[in-house]
Design an enzyme around this catalytic site. Sequence first.
Site, mmCIF file in Angstrom:
data_model
loop_
_atom_site.group_PDB
_atom_site.id
_atom_site.type_symbol
_atom_site.label_atom_id
_atom_site.label_comp_id
_atom_site.label_asym_id
_atom_site.label_seq_id
_atom_site.Cartn_x
_atom_site.Cartn_y
_atom_site.Cartn_z
ATOM 1 N N TYR A 200 0.868 -1.111 0.039
ATOM 2 C CA TYR A 200 -0.072 -0.151 0.009
ATOM 3 C C TYR A 200 0.853 1.187 0.030
ATOM 4 O O TYR A 200 1.777 1.282 0.693
ATOM 5 C CB TYR A 200 -0.851 -0.081 1.359
ATOM 6 C CG TYR A 200 -1.697 1.443 1.383
ATOM 7 C CD1 TYR A 200 -3.041 1.408 0.872
ATOM 8 C CD2 TYR A 200 -1.246 2.508 1.892
ATOM 9 C CE1 TYR A 200 -3.813 2.540 1.121
ATOM 10 C CE2 TYR A 200 -1.764 3.473 2.020
ATOM 11 C CZ TYR A 200 -3.069 3.545 1.729
ATOM 12 O OH TYR A 200 -3.784 4.971 1.698
ATOM 13 N N GLU B 265 -3.663 7.145 -4.075
ATOM 14 C CA GLU B 265 -3.625 5.937 -3.575
ATOM 15 C C GLU B 265 -3.273 4.720 -4.517
ATOM 16 O O GLU B 265 -3.822 4.814 -5.351
ATOM 17 C CB GLU B 265 -4.539 5.538 -2.595
ATOM 18 C CG GLU B 265 -4.638 4.613 -1.547
ATOM 19 C CD GLU B 265 -5.971 4.425 -0.883
ATOM 20 O OE1 GLU B 265 -6.193 4.942 0.309
ATOM 21 O OE2 GLU B 265 -7.012 3.761 -1.352
#
Length: 390
Positions: free
Chosen positions: A111, A199
């Site tokens: 992530y 993201e």
Amino acid sequence: MPSFFVEVVEMKLHEYQAKQLFARYGIPVPKGEVASTPTEARTIAEKLNKPVAIKAQVLVGGRGKAGGIKVAKSPDETEQLAGQILGMRIKGLPVEKVLVEEALDIAAEYYLGIIVDRSKERNLVMVSAMGGVDIEEVAETHPEAIARAYIDPFIGLLDFQIRQLHKQAKLEPATLRSFIAIAKSLYRLYIECDANLAEINPLVLTKEGNLVAADAKLLIDDNALYRQPEIASWREEVEEDPFEAEARKKGLAYVRLKGEVGIIGNGAGLTMTTLDIVQRAGAAPANFLDIGGGARADIVREGLKLILSDPQVKGVLINIFGGITRCDEVAKGILQALEGMELKVPIVVRLTGTREEEGRKLLEGTPLIPAATMQEAAEKIVQLIRSRAS
Ligand code: GDP
Ligand code: MN
């Protein structure tokens, strides 16, 4: 700053749009294209000539879990699965496009995200080796698995910070160089495209040892869209709030919120103050609507009609300070909006300033409830909503 600001001021991009921007900034993304029909999907798979991932393009997360992401081994299978996905609804949204891109051989899912941290007044970078799943979930169950660093707006994101994050999050050491390049590119994109959030989840480590952005999420600051014409042109009316879409067509300065009190004011400052006062009186505003200076009856009429058509609205507060705006014009607009309509919710009206007498007279003998001050108006509408609910 009132909290409603945070939730309404951004434009979401589709994964394929965000990936287009990623590619421009040198962030590795799988090769692929977007399709609106199964046949188009098939053609893309033929061109790629390898197994592909078919991904629903809707503006919500959790598409994987909802069955909106499938891997196909052949053009035949691609056509068939694309047909299935294109017929789906995910969290209520119809899937109108799929992204068809080369499937990845996944060794690990990381992530990487950049967001505004309003409490710290800084941009925040977050890195985790537990990618692929909801980051909120990781934050709850394994807070230690997320490495964080704040970015100094004048200095920017520095290499040593990225190195620390990489190490702290325990990403595969061999990926350090490419990870630094990706993080820096993502930050540059975030700043240059006026994003609130950028993201990559998952940032995939492939079995060949490369990092690739398998998913892409970008939220762009609405207030900056005037200087992001390309991104602004990607705005779709179908997927935004239908009330806001309607307001845009009518040229109204309207933002939908989540509460129950419909609000009309003149001037952004007075309208914002009205929202705050309603909040303090114990209810939540359902919208922001500024009818502007010198507003004519038709603007008031269209605005009030829009608000009354919203099922979440349990009462309306109209707060007008007449300067250039004439109170009698506003009153006319209110009456026009209510013509032929069965009024189902209470409306409290505070009119003061230019032609207030004329305005109030027009409203006499109607079900509209007058108030002398903004405070009184807010208390009245909250009370009325309460007493009706109980
Ligand atoms: P989201 O569920 O909406 O966040 O969509 P993602 O793009 O993040 O995909 C969810 C999951 O699908 C990922 O975490 C991967 O495990 C899987 N996935 C996505 N793309 C590919 C791919 O190209 N190949 C394979 N094998 N899996 C993929
Ligand atoms: Mn994802």
